[in-house]
Design a protein around this motif. Structure first.
Motif, PDB file in Angstrom:
ATOM      1  N   ALA B 280      11.755  19.649  12.563  1.00 55.25           N
ATOM      2  CA  ALA B 280      10.855  19.454  11.429  1.00 55.25           C
ATOM      3  C   ALA B 280      10.395  18.011  11.470  1.00 55.25           C
ATOM      4  CB  ALA B 280      11.566  19.745  10.112  1.00 55.25           C
ATOM      5  N   ALA B 281       9.291  17.747  10.785  1.00 54.04           N
ATOM      6  CA  ALA B 281       8.801  16.369  10.781  1.00 54.04           C
ATOM      7  C   ALA B 281       7.871  16.177   9.608  1.00 54.04           C
ATOM      8  CB  ALA B 281       8.061  16.053  12.079  1.00 54.04           C
ATOM      9  N   MET B 282       7.693  14.917   9.292  1.00 55.84           N
ATOM     10  CA  MET B 282       6.731  14.605   8.255  1.00 55.84           C
ATOM     11  C   MET B 282       5.416  14.292   8.948  1.00 55.84           C
ATOM     12  SD  MET B 282       7.326  11.763   5.358  1.00 55.84           S
ATOM     13  CE  MET B 282       5.872  10.758   5.378  1.00 55.84           C
ATOM     14  N   ALA B 283       4.341  14.896   8.470  1.00 59.80           N
ATOM     15  CA  ALA B 283       3.053  14.684   9.125  1.00 59.80           C
ATOM     16  C   ALA B 283       2.580  13.268   8.871  1.00 59.80           C
ATOM     17  CB  ALA B 283       2.039  15.676   8.578  1.00 59.80           C
ATOM     18  N   PRO B 284       1.800  12.736   9.809  1.00 64.62           N
ATOM     19  CA  PRO B 284       1.270  11.383   9.596  1.00 64.62           C
ATOM     20  C   PRO B 284       0.389  11.337   8.346  1.00 64.62           C
ATOM     21  CG  PRO B 284       0.257  12.455  11.510  1.00 64.62           C
ATOM     22  CD  PRO B 284       1.380  13.325  11.069  1.00 64.62           C
ATOM     23  N   TYR B 285       0.380  10.159   7.736  1.00 62.45           N
ATOM     24  CA  TYR B 285      -0.493  10.018   6.575  1.00 62.45           C
ATOM     25  C   TYR B 285      -1.929  10.130   7.051  1.00 62.45           C
ATOM     26  CZ  TYR B 285       3.773   7.813   4.870  1.00 62.45           C
ATOM     27  OH  TYR B 285       5.055   7.556   4.538  1.00 62.45           O
ATOM     28  N   GLY B 286      -2.704  10.719   6.284  1.00 62.20           N
ATOM     29  CA  GLY B 286      -4.113  10.832   6.653  1.00 62.20           C
ATOM     30  C   GLY B 286      -4.868   9.626   6.161  1.00 62.20           C
ATOM     31  N   GLU B 287      -6.091   9.866   5.754  1.00 63.75           N
ATOM     32  CA  GLU B 287      -6.910   8.752   5.324  1.00 63.75           C
ATOM     33  C   GLU B 287      -6.475   8.218   3.972  1.00 63.75           C
ATOM     34  OE1 GLU B 287     -10.741  11.298   3.798  1.00 63.75           O
ATOM     35  OE2 GLU B 287     -10.256  11.161   5.928  1.00 63.75           O
ATOM     36  N   LEU B 288      -5.534   8.909   3.356  1.00 64.31           N
ATOM     37  CA  LEU B 288      -5.055   8.436   2.061  1.00 64.31           C
ATOM     38  C   LEU B 288      -4.019   7.318   2.213  1.00 64.31           C
ATOM     39  CD1 LEU B 288      -4.634  11.693  -0.004  1.00 64.31           C
ATOM     40  CD2 LEU B 288      -6.365   9.930  -0.240  1.00 64.31           C
ATOM     41  N   GLU B 289      -3.687   7.060   3.473  1.00 62.42           N
ATOM     42  CA  GLU B 289      -2.621   6.097   3.749  1.00 62.42           C
ATOM     43  C   GLU B 289      -2.790   4.816   2.935  1.00 62.42           C
ATOM     44  OE1 GLU B 289      -2.242   5.483   7.880  1.00 62.42           O
ATOM     45  OE2 GLU B 289      -0.410   4.295   7.681  1.00 62.42           O
ATOM     46  N   SER B 290      -4.044   4.387   2.794  1.00 65.03           N
ATOM     47  CA  SER B 290      -4.283   3.130   2.105  1.00 65.03           C
ATOM     48  C   SER B 290      -3.839   3.187   0.646  1.00 65.03           C
ATOM     49  CB  SER B 290      -5.770   2.799   2.187  1.00 65.03           C
ATOM     50  OG  SER B 290      -6.502   3.918   1.716  1.00 65.03           O
ATOM     51  N   LYS B 291      -3.841   4.385   0.085  1.00 62.81           N
ATOM     52  CA  LYS B 291      -3.438   4.512  -1.318  1.00 62.81           C
ATOM     53  C   LYS B 291      -1.948   4.308  -1.509  1.00 62.81           C
ATOM     54  CE  LYS B 291      -6.642   7.502  -3.759  1.00 62.81           C
ATOM     55  NZ  LYS B 291      -6.713   8.760  -4.509  1.00 62.81           N
ATOM     56  N   LEU B 292      -1.247   4.476  -0.416  1.00 62.98           N
ATOM     57  CA  LEU B 292       0.204   4.430  -0.484  1.00 62.98           C
ATOM     58  C   LEU B 292       0.652   2.969  -0.554  1.00 62.98           C
ATOM     59  CD1 LEU B 292       2.494   6.545  -0.279  1.00 62.98           C
ATOM     60  CD2 LEU B 292       2.550   6.069   2.172  1.00 62.98           C
ATOM     61  N   PRO B 293       1.358   2.579  -1.598  1.00 66.38           N
ATOM     62  CA  PRO B 293       1.797   1.178  -1.688  1.00 66.38           C
ATOM     63  C   PRO B 293       2.678   0.834  -0.490  1.00 66.38           C
ATOM     64  CG  PRO B 293       2.203   2.356  -3.748  1.00 66.38           C
ATOM     65  CD  PRO B 293       1.787   3.372  -2.747  1.00 66.38           C
ATOM     66  N   GLN B 294       2.556  -0.414  -0.095  1.00 65.61           N
ATOM     67  CA  GLN B 294       3.263  -0.861   1.093  1.00 65.61           C
ATOM     68  C   GLN B 294       4.769  -0.657   0.970  1.00 65.61           C
ATOM     69  OE1 GLN B 294       1.116  -1.765   3.476  1.00 65.61           O
ATOM     70  NE2 GLN B 294       2.835  -1.546   4.854  1.00 65.61           N
ATOM     71  N   ASP B 295       5.301  -0.976  -0.218  1.00 65.54           N
ATOM     72  CA  ASP B 295       6.763  -0.883  -0.361  1.00 65.54           C
ATOM     73  C   ASP B 295       7.234   0.563  -0.278  1.00 65.54           C
ATOM     74  OD1 ASP B 295       5.323  -0.535  -2.780  1.00 65.54           O
ATOM     75  OD2 ASP B 295       7.207  -0.671  -3.904  1.00 65.54           O
ATOM     76  N   VAL B 296       6.411   1.472  -0.825  1.00 66.84           N
ATOM     77  CA  VAL B 296       6.792   2.883  -0.742  1.00 66.84           C
ATOM     78  C   VAL B 296       6.855   3.293   0.718  1.00 66.84           C
ATOM     79  CG1 VAL B 296       6.124   5.226  -1.331  1.00 66.84           C
ATOM     80  CG2 VAL B 296       5.746   3.379  -2.977  1.00 66.84           C
ATOM     81  N   ARG B 297       5.832   2.882   1.437  1.00 73.16           N
ATOM     82  CA  ARG B 297       5.817   3.269   2.828  1.00 73.16           C
ATOM     83  C   ARG B 297       7.036   2.724   3.556  1.00 73.16           C
ATOM     84  NH1 ARG B 297       0.883   1.934   6.604  1.00 73.16           N
ATOM     85  NH2 ARG B 297      -0.083   1.891   4.570  1.00 73.16           N
ATOM     86  N   GLY B 298       7.383   1.513   3.256  1.00 73.10           N
ATOM     87  CA  GLY B 298       8.556   0.905   3.873  1.00 73.10           C
ATOM     88  C   GLY B 298       9.813   1.697   3.541  1.00 73.10           C
ATOM     89  N   ASP B 299       9.973   2.047   2.262  1.00 76.89           N
ATOM     90  CA  ASP B 299      11.166   2.797   1.842  1.00 76.89           C
ATOM     91  C   ASP B 299      11.254   4.128   2.585  1.00 76.89           C
ATOM     92  OD1 ASP B 299      11.681   0.757   0.208  1.00 76.89           O
ATOM     93  OD2 ASP B 299      11.089   1.776  -1.666  1.00 76.89           O
ATOM     94  N   VAL B 300      10.092   4.802   2.685  1.00 75.89           N
ATOM     95  CA  VAL B 300      10.092   6.094   3.352  1.00 75.89           C
ATOM     96  C   VAL B 300      10.497   5.939   4.811  1.00 75.89           C
ATOM     97  CG1 VAL B 300       8.635   8.003   4.104  1.00 75.89           C
ATOM     98  CG2 VAL B 300       8.391   7.078   1.796  1.00 75.89           C
ATOM     99  N   GLU B 301       9.941   4.918   5.447  1.00 79.02           N
ATOM    100  CA  GLU B 301      10.278   4.706   6.850  1.00 79.02           C
ATOM    101  C   GLU B 301      11.774   4.464   6.998  1.00 79.02           C
ATOM    102  OE1 GLU B 301       8.493   5.348   9.407  1.00 79.02           O
ATOM    103  OE2 GLU B 301       6.813   5.787   8.061  1.00 79.02           O
ATOM    104  N   ALA B 302      12.301   3.699   6.085  1.00 81.51           N
ATOM    105  CA  ALA B 302      13.732   3.377   6.162  1.00 81.51           C
ATOM    106  C   ALA B 302      14.575   4.631   5.994  1.00 81.51           C
ATOM    107  CB  ALA B 302      14.083   2.351   5.079  1.00 81.51           C
ATOM    108  N   LEU B 303      14.179   5.436   5.019  1.00 82.57           N
ATOM    109  CA  LEU B 303      14.950   6.647   4.762  1.00 82.57           C
ATOM    110  C   LEU B 303      14.834   7.600   5.951  1.00 82.57           C
ATOM    111  CD1 LEU B 303      16.664   8.187   2.767  1.00 82.57           C
ATOM    112  CD2 LEU B 303      14.570   9.116   1.770  1.00 82.57           C
TER     113      LEU B 303
END
Ligand SMILES: Nc1ncnc2c1ncn2[C@@H]1O[C@H](COP(=O)(O)OP(=O)(O)OP(=O)(O)O)[C@@H](O)[C@H]1O
Ligand SMILES: Nc1ncnc2c1ncn2[C@@H]1O[C@H](COP(=O)(O)OP(=O)(O)OP(=O)(O)O)[C@@H](O)[C@H]1O
Ligand SMILES: [Mg+2]
Ligand SMILES: [Mg+2]
Lengths: 310, 324, 511, 355
Positions: B280-303
């Motif tokens: 299983a995998a998480m799909a890459p963020y699409g064009e909405l990626e920019s909406k995603l706050p940087q810290d959230v993205r960091g947390d997700v990557e860490a998890l």
């Protein structure tokens, strides 16, 4: 449960009701025209499905939603032509011909659909958007319910008085109702019963097809097998429950859609009732409601009876 | 030409023919992802095999059983991959065709063992990740999920989605809708709209219906495959199912039987490949990626990294998801 | 002399049987020309051919001596032919006006009623007719509905009017008015083809053409013929019109009705305190204008309508509220007035209709199955005995002419009843030959000891057959009189709503 | 010019010819459809025929598939003949399976000779209950039977969904799944015939049922009443027939027949209670009954034809490259041509001179 009475939720329930009513109203008004002409078209489901399918193909092919609307109307009329040939010309039992039509369309649309997509990703289209009527849509409470809908929704609601006018105030309506009550009365005046039945069924089916078309173009963005999922049957029920009158049918469709919308919101709000009970609510309530009401039936006297001169 | 162990070598196959019985059609994520995985595996030529397959349209119940029989009797297929709950049908066939490897997929099956292999698919780990995104992004603190019917491998991901959200945002309220239908886009849309209307501002959409999200201009998450292309403006990411390890696993099992003479040993318990195993995998963020706050993205990557490393285990909860 | 309409060598076959066989017929301008003949002689068929509803197999039709091609009623209407059909062709849910104008407007979108209203008013004024154009047809008494039918034809400017048994549903009074109006029509140059079974009416025409088994037997000037001759021509034998009734003393009471009331669909009273009794060897006639509760009374008596209060005792046993089945088993026979709706299943064949209601009786069964042989045997007997004009017992009853359909019902009910016979309009629409037969059968049943309740709008029927006459008005019985001691006038006054005592005094004053 | 004229009676040769023409025209239409999508016609028909009648096993499959739809077809015949347009067969199939399942739970361990009749009857009883409901709603509350049966169809599906999910019959333990009950124990499977793996003893029942229906409709007093009810209930009431009771009998019999289909599917084919293998049997039965001309024996033929199509369809899907949805399309096309043939059989073509 208490959340149910919050304004936003009531607005949502009612707005959803009106949205869901649109295809049902088109199809029910179409079927009303057909049945008032004495032809019991049980093929509403099939006609809607064909309308929806044609709209889908047209929308993904041409990219024009309005062309797709025309295509749905045309497909409906074509279904009407077939149905009229079966019932008015061949005098096949209306009920049987209608069920046959449903089966045929269900198979054909799926077959054509699968041949159309053939393995590639299913094409989609951008469907109709809400149109907020300037100023009116800003009215609190009512605005978002009534004046922020798809354009065709307004058309569907306009169809009710239009059909009423057609039936009761135009000369075509008089002849149409005469077809349903006693076609012989037209026949002995030398007027062709068959031609009028064809016209009525085709016009009615065109509207029914438009209902299916709207379901596709306004409320979805892709086709699936048996896309209409039983809505044609709800139309038939609405016609009987609405006692074959435009206003009655409008009330029946509204009642069903409100119940459906209410049940949907109850589930979404997490009401601690088995989900199935909520889903069953509109059907259960229809029967219970019909048990309670009794009226002088306005069912056209010769509805579903193939006309023969002697 | 060698002798001895070479005997086995002599019968070592160079072709693998798979019959695939679909359940919902290639339009659906469930079937489409399998075929995509087959394509990828085929390109890699495991064991030097030339892989071919033939798939039917959706078949259910006994029709599927009949199709399996036709495939089996034709002698043209080594693996019959019935991509849904068909173990009742396999039960009637597996002993008659002991050489064929039967595969059944997902919930509703029974582990028969022997030459029936039961592949399970859970995407609850990526769903959990999506939940953490949702939990942080939500303004109304209310999240929605729309699915067909409740069941073991639907519940897991919906629960994980909410659990993930709850883990980062304890105020989360959940809204669940099962529409009791496999395909009714209009109904799915109506339920989704109702969730939006009742306050949900992020939706985990299992029914491929993103139109209401577009209308409400909210972010949605897809299921099974990367659904970004369906609705670029609303789908931030999806919980993807990847069948590659399953396909490889099955091919290995078949190879072990065919080339090395080992008996088939199908599983009798649910077994699935986790995210770290590539199931299983998480799909890459699409064009909405920019909406995603940087810290959230960091947390997700860490998890995600923790999950991949095995240091964090996503809780598995298959109970009927309730709104609350 | 020029003719308004001429038919030459017209032949029309149905499934090989000639309903019209080489018919020659002509209609002179301004005359009333009667078509007279047995049930099934082909009168309606001939009219339908002229009106374009059927296409003749052979023959030609000339209007004003010019051959015309009539392929559909529209051609007939274009040639000034109008027709009033044997059975109403009306839309009960429409108003009178709507019934008349439907399908006549040729242009425009909106319904244009104002113009039509004016034209109709002119027609009605011309004939002295008074009718509410905005009443719904279902609200009108049957007699009024007949006017609507005639107005439909006049509205389309008919010059030749075909009236197929128009008086079958009219009261004698209404029939008189119709004949007055027909007179006025002829005076204005209309020509009328009139079909009727009533000899009194035939005698009021200018000429008469007698049909027998599809062939023209004779065309006569009415003034030069007599009812006896016409009847003989029609049947091919002598018909006696004098009913010879045996003097019998009534026996024990068979049925006693006491203070019976019943309500209609919407709770309105349809029967009010009806009381009477009928004894063995007795025929009780029910007189009254149609729609005054006769039908409801029969429905209650045969069990299909539940009474509200009151009692009905049959052979001293309370039967009010029992089902039709129970009553049939107790020997009640019923001849309803609406034969194709209440008496028969038109799609069933003659044999099936003859056993209808008795299909479960042991006579027609072998084990759990129906005994096809026994049923066929019965059917052939009945067809012979009642001279039912049908090819065989397997023909669908709906295909028979009205008179023959009625004979099936009469045959069935006479066969199965054992104590009481309810007969509502049993002779309506029948030819004189059959009427004679039915009347003699009713008298035979009376002789056998049956009690009979007979409703008829033909006062001649009642005065000829009934021992006593009860007159109904608006669901009430105005009085019961002994036939031998009453007069047509007294009954007429009661039919108009006067009670017996008042009627007596009125008569005394008049006398 | 030619004209159609109604025949006074049916000519069996002409009738047979009409239906033969219908089949040919239907096949031509199907071929046209195939051509329109570029499929290989010969391959498709080959596969269809092979799968339908190509081998004893194919024949057995055809029989097994025909069984439920003949029964729902008969249910249709009984109801439609009385012009009671019940479309509740779909729901009654579900009810039959549910009733049978309940019966199996209550009567577990009975000797087979008692067990199978008992569970089939308990299935039928459930169908009769649904028929009773529709009849009661019609008789006492004047609810149109089309509406009530349609609504009951939805309700029964949701009821089963609840029973199998949160409710008492759901499969518990290892495999929580989409709405299904646990497998029946092997003793509860309908016995196989001729040692076949697919052919279960239930396939005999539709033939028995059809024979009984045929005799009842055409030769018994009840049959006369049923037909009469369809044509003219008013006259029937005047002639002493209890209309309400006949409506009950008709709708309950129809319900029982449809339910029998569901019970046979449970004990003969699926061996566990779930919804998806029952979907469509009722609606297909309506079509089958109609193609059969609302006559029991015609229904058997039509059911066998549809069973053959369904059985052949699997071959077609496996061996050919056409979408399986061709089969419902073929069914629909066939129905249309059969309806036309039915009309044609009642008419004759006559030449008329143009005047
Ligand atoms: N995706 C799958 N599909 C079908 N069967 C599977 C799948 N994964 C595992 N199995 C079966 O489940 C059983 C246990 O598998 P499991 O992967 O735990 O054992 P393993 O070979 O020891 O692998 P590992 O130790 O790497 O987890 C085996 O019989 C295997 O064939
Ligand atoms: N459409 C039809 N099909 C077959 N036979 C018919 C049809 N119409 C009339 N007939 C037959 O033709 C014959 C003449 O019928 P017609 O209705 O003209 O008689 P009629 O003289 O009007 O009788 P009545 O006085 O009872 O009205 C009858 O034997 C009748 O059964
Ligand atoms: Mg999953
Ligand atoms: Mg006549």
């Amino acid at each position: 449960m208490s959340q149910l009475f919050q304004e936003a939720i009531i607005v949502s329930i009612l707005a959803a009701t009106i949205r869901a009513m649109t295809p049902l109203l088109f199809s029910a008004m179409g079927e009303l025209i057909t049945q008032r002409a004495g032809i019991w078209n049980m093929g509403v489901e099939g006609t809607m499905l064909m309308g929806a399918f044609t709209a889908y193909i047209a929308a993904t092919w041409t990219g024009s939603l309005w062309l797709a609307v025309l295509a749905a109307i045309f497909a409906g009329a074509l279904m009407g032509l077939i149905f009229a040939f079966m019932t008015a010309t061949l005098r096949v039992d209306h009920f049987i011909a209608g069920l046959g039509l449903n089966l045929l369309v269900s198979g054909l649309t799926l077959y054509w659909f699968q041949s159309y997509v053939q393995g590639r990703a299913q094409p989609k289209f951008a469907s109709f958007q809400d149109i907020a009527v300037p100023f009116l849509s800003d009215i609190p409470f009512l605005g978002p319910i009534l004046f922020s809908q798809r354009l065709l929704t307004y058309v569907a609601f306009l169809a009710v008085p239009t059909v009423w006018f057609l039936l009761y105030r135009s000369r075509y309506g008089l002849e149409l109702r005469c077809l349903g009550e006693n076609p012989k009365a037209l026949d002995v005046k030398g007027l062709s019963v068959t031609a009028r039945q064809f016209a009525a069924v085709m016009a009615g089916s065109a509207m029914t097809g438009l209902g299916g078309g709207f379901l596709m173009l306004g409320l979805s963005d892709r086709f699936v097998a048996d896309f209409t999922a039983g809505r044609g049957w709800i139309v038939v029920v609405a016609l009987i429950a609405g006692n074959w009158k435009p206003k009655g049918v409008l009330i029946a469709v509204t009642a069903f859609a409100i119940l459906d919308s209410l049940a949907m919101h109850l589930q979404v709000l997490g009401t601690p009732v088995p989900r199935q009970l909520l889903l069953a609510l509109p059907y259960l309530a229809s029967v219970v409601l019909l048990m309670g009401v009794r009226f002088r039936s306005s069912q056209p006297g010769q509805l579903g009876v193939p006309y023969k001169r002697s | 030409i060698a002798i001895g162990p070479g005997l086995a070598r002599a019968t070592e196959p160079d072709k693998l023919r798979i019959a695939v019985i679909l359940s919902a059609g290639l339009e659906s994520g469930w079937d489409a992802t399998l075929i995509q995985a087959l394509e990828r595996v085929k390109a890699k030529k495991p064991h030097g095999l030339e892989i071919t397959w033939k798939n039917t349209d959706p078949l259910w119940g006994d029709d599927a059983g009949d199709a399996m029989r036709v495939f089996a009797e034709s002698g043209q297929y080594d693996i019959i991959w019935a991509h849904s709950s068909y173990s009742d049908q396999v039960k009637k066939l597996k002993d008659e065709f002991p050489d064929i490897l039967f595969v059944v997929a997902g919930s509703g099956n029974e582990g028969l063992g022997g030459n029936q292999y039961w592949v399970y698919k859970r995407t609850y780990e990526p769903a959990y990740l999506l939940g953490t995104i949702a939990g942080k992004m939500t303004k109304s603190n209310k999240l929605g999920a729309v699915g067909p019917f409740p069941s073991d491998d639907i519940n897991d991901e919906i629960n994980a989605f909410f659990d993930g959200a709850k883990a980062v945002n304890p105020k989360i309220e959940r809204s669940v809708a099962f529409i009791e239908s496999w395909y009714d886009p209009a109904k799915a849309a109506a339920y989704t709209s109702a969730q939006v209307a009742t306050g949900a501002d992020l939706i985990f959409q299992l029914m491929d219906t993103f139109k209401p999200c577009e209308e409400a201009k909210i972010v949605c998450f897809g299921a099974l495959q990367d659904q970004h292309s369906l609705s670029p403006s609303t789908v931030l990411s999806s919980a993807m199912a990847l069948w590659d390890p399953d396909v490889n696993h099955i091919i290995d099992a078949w190879w072990a039987h065919k080339a090395e003479g080992k008996p088939y040993a199908g599983n009798t318990d649910k077994h699935w490949f986790a995210m770290k195993d590539g199931g299983a995998a998480m799909a890459p963020y699409g064009e909405l990626e920019s909406k995603l706050p940087q810290d959230v993205r960091g947390d997700v990557e860490a998890l995600k990294a923790k999950i991949m490393a095995g240091s964090f285990e996503v809780p598995l909860d298959v109970s009927d998801p309730k709104a609350h | 002399m020029s003719t308004a309409l001429r038919v030459e060598g017209l032949t029309k076959r149905f499934a090989g049987v000639a309903a019209n066989d080489d018919v020659d017929f002509d209609l002179r301008p301004g005359e009333i020309h009667c078509l007279f003949g047995e049930n099934g002689a082909g009168k309606s068929t001939l009219s339908s051919c002229i009106f374009g509803l059927y296409r003749p197999d052979k023959g030609q039709i000339l209007v004003l001596e010019k051959p015309v091609h009539i392929a559909s009623p529209i051609d007939a209407i274009r040639h000034g032919i109008g027709m009033v059909h044997q059975h109403f062709v009306l839309v009960p849910e429409f108003t009178v006006l709507e019934n008349i104008i439907v399908g006549t407007q040729r242009s425009g979108w909106r319904l244009n009623a104002a113009e039509a209203r004016q034209k109709l008013k002119a027609i009605c004024d011309g004939y002295g007719l008074d009718i509410d154009f905005d009443a719904y047809v279902w609200q009108l008494p049957v007699g009024r509905q007949q006017w609507v039918e005639i107005l439909k034809a006049l509205y389309l400017d008919a010059q030749i009017l075909i009236l197929d048994e128009p008086t079958a549903v009219l009261t004698p009074g209404e029939s008189r008015i119709l004949f007055d109006i027909m007179g006025k029509m002829c005076a204005r140059g209309l020509s009328i083809i009139l079909i009727t079974h009533k000899l009194i009416e035939v005698m009021q025409s200018n000429r008469v053409t007698v049909l027998r088994k599809g062939k023209v037997v004779a065309t006569l000037n009415t003034a030069e013929t007599s009812p006896d001759e016409l009847a003989r021509l029609m049947v091919g034998r002598d018909v006696s019109f004098t009913i010879s009734k045996q003097e019998l003393t009534p026996g024990e009471t068979v049925v006693a009705v006491n203070k019976l009331t019943a309500v209609g669909l919407w709770g309105e009273a349809v029967l009010k305190d009806v009381s009477f009794s009928v004894a063995r060897h007795e025929i009780l006639g029910i007189a009254g204008v149609a729609g005054n509760g006769q039908k409801e009374l029969f429905e209650v008596l045969c069990g299909v309508r539940k009474p509200k209060t009151g009692s009905i005792r049959l052979m001293n046993e309370e039967i009010a509220g029992l089902t039709p089945r129970c009553l049939m088993d107790r020997g009640v026979g019923h001849i309803p007035d609406d034969r194709f709706r209440e008496g028969l299943v038109p799609e069933f064949n003659v044999a099936e209709n003859l056993v209808l209601g008795w299909q479960r009786s042991a006579k027609y069964r072998s084990g759990p199955l129906m005994n096809a042989k026994a049923i066929a045997r019965l059917a052939r007997d009945m067809i012979a005995q009642y001279q039912i004009a049908t090819r065989d017992e397997k023909v669908a009853a709906g295909k028979l002419s009205g008179g023959n359909a009625q004979k099936i019902i009469i045959a069935r009910e006479f066969l199965n009843a054992s104590g009481l016979i309810l007969a509502n309009q049993p002779t309506r629409g029948l030819d004189v030959g059959v009427i004679e037969y039915v009347q003699s059968q009713l008298l035979r049943k009376r002789d056998e000891g049956f009690a009979i309740i007979l409703a008829s709008e033909e006062l001649s029927d009642l005065f000829g057959l009934a021992d006593r006459i009860a007159v109904m008005f608006k669901g009430e019985i105005m009085g019961v009189v002994d036939t031998k001691q009453t007069t047509l006038a007294e009954v007429g006054v009661m039919m108009a709503g006067q009670r017996l005592q008042t009627a007596h005094s009125l008569e005394r004053i008049q006398a | 010019m030619i004209r159609f004229e109604q025949r006074s009676e049916q000519n069996s040769l002409w009738t047979a010819a009409s239906f033969a023409m219908a089949i040919l025209a239907g096949l031509a239409a199907v071929a046209l459809l195939l051509v329109s999508t570029g499929a290989n016609i010969a391959q498709v028909f080959d596969a269809l025929i092979m799968g339908a009648v190509g081998s004893p096993k194919a024949l057995a499959t055809t029989l097994v598939k025909a069984t439920p739809i003949i029964l729902t077809g008969l249910a249709t015949v009984i109801a439609f003949r009385a012009q009671l347009y019940s479309i509740g067969q779909e729901g009654q199939v579900f009810a039959g399976a549910m009733g049978g399942y309940l019966g199996a739970q209550l009567m577990a361990g009975m000797p087979p000779l008692l067990f199978f009749p008992a569970v089939l009857l308990s299935g039928m009883a459930a169908g009769m209950l649904f028929g009773w409901l529709a009849a009661m709603l019609r008789n006492s509350f004047a609810v149109n039977e089309i509406i009530s049966t349609l609504m009951l169809n939805y309700l029964v599906v949701y009821l089963l969904s609840w029973l199998l999910e949160g409710g008492p019959w759901g499969e518990s333990g290892g495999t929580v799944s989409y709405q299904q009950s646990p497998m029946l124990s092997g003793d509860d499977f309908l016995p196989a015939l001729f040692g076949s793996r697919v052919l279960h003893a239930g396939v005999i029942l539709p033939f028995i049922a059809a024979t009984i229906c045929s005799i009842v409709i055409s030769r018994t007093p009840l049959g006369l009443e049923i037909r009469g009810l369809g044509y003219n209930p008013v006259a029937l009431r005047h002639k002493g027939v209890n209309i309400g009771r006949t409506v009950f009998i008709v709708l309950m019999t129809s319900g029982a027949l449809a339910a029998l289909a569901g019970a046979i599917e449970l004990f003969g084919v699926a061996h566990r209670l779930r919804a998806d293998n029952l979907v469509g049997l009722g609606y297909t039965g309506i079509i089958v009954g109609m193609i059969g001309g609302l006559r029991p024996l015609g229904t058997v033929l039509a059911g066998l034809f549809f069973g053959g199509l369904a059985s052949g369809a699997v071959y077609m899907r496996v061996l050919g490259d056409v979408p399986g949805s061709l089969v419902p399309a073929i069914q629909g096309i066939t129905l249309f041509f059969f309806l036309c043939a039915g009309v044609l059989a009642r008419y004759r073509v006559v030449k008329v001179a143009v005047q």
